[in-house]
Design a protein around this motif. Structure first.
Motif, PDB file in Angstrom:
ATOM      1  N   MET A  82      -6.079  35.789   3.907  1.00 19.34           N
ATOM      2  CA  MET A  82      -5.594  35.738   5.259  1.00 19.34           C
ATOM      3  C   MET A  82      -4.865  37.039   5.566  1.00 19.34           C
ATOM      4  N   LYS A  83      -5.148  37.584   6.708  1.00 18.36           N
ATOM      5  CA  LYS A  83      -4.471  38.798   7.164  1.00 18.36           C
ATOM      6  C   LYS A  83      -3.306  38.388   8.062  1.00 18.36           C
ATOM      7  N   LEU A  84      -2.101  38.687   7.617  1.00 21.04           N
ATOM      8  CA  LEU A  84      -0.906  38.372   8.409  1.00 21.04           C
ATOM      9  C   LEU A  84      -0.541  39.544   9.310  1.00 21.04           C
ATOM     10  N   PRO A  85      -0.013  39.239  10.494  1.00 21.70           N
ATOM     11  CA  PRO A  85       0.508  40.330  11.316  1.00 21.70           C
ATOM     12  C   PRO A  85       1.743  40.924  10.652  1.00 21.70           C
ATOM     13  N   ARG A  86       2.052  42.139  11.000  1.00 26.33           N
ATOM     14  CA  ARG A  86       3.197  42.835  10.396  1.00 26.33           C
ATOM     15  C   ARG A  86       4.521  42.148  10.743  1.00 26.33           C
ATOM     16  N   PHE A  87       4.654  41.697  11.981  1.00 22.34           N
ATOM     17  CA  PHE A  87       5.853  40.989  12.431  1.00 22.34           C
ATOM     18  C   PHE A  87       5.449  39.634  12.981  1.00 22.34           C
ATOM     19  N   ILE A  88       6.302  38.630  12.750  1.00 21.90           N
ATOM     20  CA  ILE A  88       6.112  37.294  13.282  1.00 21.90           C
ATOM     21  C   ILE A  88       7.414  36.876  13.957  1.00 21.90           C
ATOM     22  N   LEU A  89       7.287  36.279  15.132  1.00 24.29           N
ATOM     23  CA  LEU A  89       8.437  35.783  15.881  1.00 24.29           C
ATOM     24  C   LEU A  89       8.658  34.324  15.509  1.00 24.29           C
ATOM     25  N   GLY A  90       9.911  33.941  15.252  1.00 25.91           N
ATOM     26  CA  GLY A  90      10.180  32.567  14.871  1.00 25.91           C
ATOM     27  C   GLY A  90      11.479  32.045  15.448  1.00 25.91           C
ATOM     28  N   ASP A  91      11.545  30.724  15.583  1.00 26.16           N
ATOM     29  CA  ASP A  91      12.784  30.079  15.987  1.00 26.16           C
ATOM     30  C   ASP A  91      12.906  28.768  15.219  1.00 26.16           C
ATOM     31  N   ASN A  92      14.050  28.115  15.371  1.00 26.06           N
ATOM     32  CA  ASN A  92      14.304  26.882  14.659  1.00 26.06           C
ATOM     33  C   ASN A  92      15.305  26.077  15.480  1.00 26.06           C
ATOM     34  N   THR A  93      14.998  24.806  15.742  1.00 25.66           N
ATOM     35  CA  THR A  93      15.895  23.999  16.570  1.00 25.66           C
ATOM     36  C   THR A  93      17.236  23.710  15.901  1.00 25.66           C
ATOM     37  N   ASP A  94      17.324  23.902  14.584  1.00 29.94           N
ATOM     38  CA  ASP A  94      18.615  23.748  13.911  1.00 29.94           C
ATOM     39  C   ASP A  94      19.554  24.908  14.232  1.00 29.94           C
ATOM     40  N   LEU A  95      18.995  26.032  14.643  1.00 27.21           N
ATOM     41  CA  LEU A  95      19.773  27.220  15.009  1.00 27.21           C
ATOM     42  C   LEU A  95      19.286  27.706  16.380  1.00 27.21           C
ATOM     43  N   PRO A  96      19.563  26.945  17.435  1.00 29.32           N
ATOM     44  CA  PRO A  96      18.959  27.248  18.742  1.00 29.32           C
ATOM     45  C   PRO A  96      19.385  28.583  19.346  1.00 29.32           C
ATOM     46  N   GLU A  97      20.477  29.138  18.908  1.00 32.93           N
ATOM     47  CA  GLU A  97      20.928  30.417  19.451  1.00 32.93           C
ATOM     48  C   GLU A  97      20.275  31.611  18.755  1.00 32.93           C
ATOM     49  N   SER A  98      19.545  31.369  17.687  1.00 28.65           N
ATOM     50  CA  SER A  98      18.938  32.440  16.897  1.00 28.65           C
ATOM     51  C   SER A  98      17.459  32.601  17.208  1.00 28.65           C
ATOM     52  N   ILE A  99      17.016  33.843  17.189  1.00 29.17           N
ATOM     53  CA  ILE A  99      15.600  34.187  17.247  1.00 29.17           C
ATOM     54  C   ILE A  99      15.339  35.081  16.041  1.00 29.17           C
ATOM     55  N   PHE A 100      14.312  34.753  15.286  1.00 25.72           N
ATOM     56  CA  PHE A 100      14.030  35.459  14.056  1.00 25.72           C
ATOM     57  C   PHE A 100      12.772  36.306  14.178  1.00 25.72           C
ATOM     58  N   ILE A 101      12.812  37.467  13.557  1.00 31.10           N
ATOM     59  CA  ILE A 101      11.633  38.297  13.377  1.00 31.10           C
ATOM     60  C   ILE A 101      11.403  38.367  11.869  1.00 31.10           C
ATOM     61  N   ILE A 102      10.196  38.026  11.454  1.00 29.52           N
ATOM     62  CA  ILE A 102       9.835  38.077  10.034  1.00 29.52           C
ATOM     63  C   ILE A 102       8.943  39.292   9.821  1.00 29.52           C
ATOM     64  N   HIS A 103       9.347  40.158   8.906  1.00 31.19           N
ATOM     65  CA  HIS A 103       8.547  41.332   8.548  1.00 31.19           C
ATOM     66  C   HIS A 103       7.770  40.955   7.288  1.00 31.19           C
ATOM     67  N   THR A 104       6.437  41.006   7.367  1.00 27.60           N
ATOM     68  CA  THR A 104       5.593  40.468   6.296  1.00 27.60           C
ATOM     69  C   THR A 104       5.133  41.495   5.266  1.00 27.60           C
ATOM     70  N   GLU A 105       5.447  42.759   5.500  1.00 31.05           N
ATOM     71  CA  GLU A 105       5.061  43.810   4.559  1.00 31.05           C
ATOM     72  C   GLU A 105       6.287  44.267   3.769  1.00 31.05           C
ATOM     73  N   TYR A 106       6.049  44.975   2.681  1.00 33.64           N
ATOM     74  CA  TYR A 106       7.163  45.466   1.874  1.00 33.64           C
ATOM     75  C   TYR A 106       7.971  46.489   2.661  1.00 33.64           C
ATOM     76  N   PRO A 107       9.256  46.377   2.662  1.00 35.26           N
ATOM     77  CA  PRO A 107      10.082  45.313   2.102  1.00 35.26           C
ATOM     78  C   PRO A 107      10.161  44.140   3.078  1.00 35.26           C
ATOM     79  N   ARG A 108       9.785  42.967   2.605  1.00 42.37           N
ATOM     80  CA  ARG A 108       9.781  41.787   3.462  1.00 42.37           C
ATOM     81  C   ARG A 108      11.212  41.353   3.765  1.00 42.37           C
ATOM     82  N   PHE A 109      11.426  40.964   5.020  1.00 39.11           N
ATOM     83  CA  PHE A 109      12.749  40.498   5.426  1.00 39.11           C
ATOM     84  C   PHE A 109      12.643  39.631   6.661  1.00 39.11           C
ATOM     85  N   ILE A 110      13.736  38.927   6.945  1.00 36.38           N
ATOM     86  CA  ILE A 110      13.897  38.188   8.187  1.00 36.38           C
ATOM     87  C   ILE A 110      15.148  38.724   8.850  1.00 36.38           C
ATOM     88  N   ILE A 111      15.041  39.044  10.137  1.00 40.56           N
ATOM     89  CA  ILE A 111      16.200  39.509  10.885  1.00 40.56           C
ATOM     90  C   ILE A 111      16.504  38.487  11.976  1.00 40.56           C
TER      91      ILE A 111
END
Length: 75
Positions: free
Chosen positions: A1-30
């Motif tokens: 599977m080919k993942l995009p470089r960045f993925i946008l995410g949210d979570n109802t447990d943290l409604p004030e947060s919006i997450f960006i997931i970086h899928t390439e090295y170095p992988r991180f969530i901001i």
């Protein structure tokens, strides 16, 4: 599977947060709420200055990705 470089995410447990997931090295969530970064792997930076510069570039790219995605949702 080919993942995009960045993925946008949210979570109802943290409604004030919006997450960006970086899928390439170095992988991180901001969390755009406070720009906190969670690294998903061990980082061994031989040159600390280069690592800081690259991290700043990745944060900028993540923010630009978010802005682009929001613009697309609004259209």
């Amino acid at each position: 599977m080919k993942l995009p470089r960045f993925i946008l995410g949210d979570n109802t447990d943290l409604p004030e947060s919006i997450f960006i997931i970086h899928t390439e090295y170095p992988r991180f969530i901001i969390d755009l709420k406070d720009d906190e970064i969670e690294w998903l792997e061990d980082i061994n930076a031989d040159n600390q200055d280069d690592f800081i510069e690259e991290t700043n570039n990745l944060i900028k790219e993540a923010s630009e990705f978010y802005d682009r995605e929001v613009d697309r949702y609004q259209d």
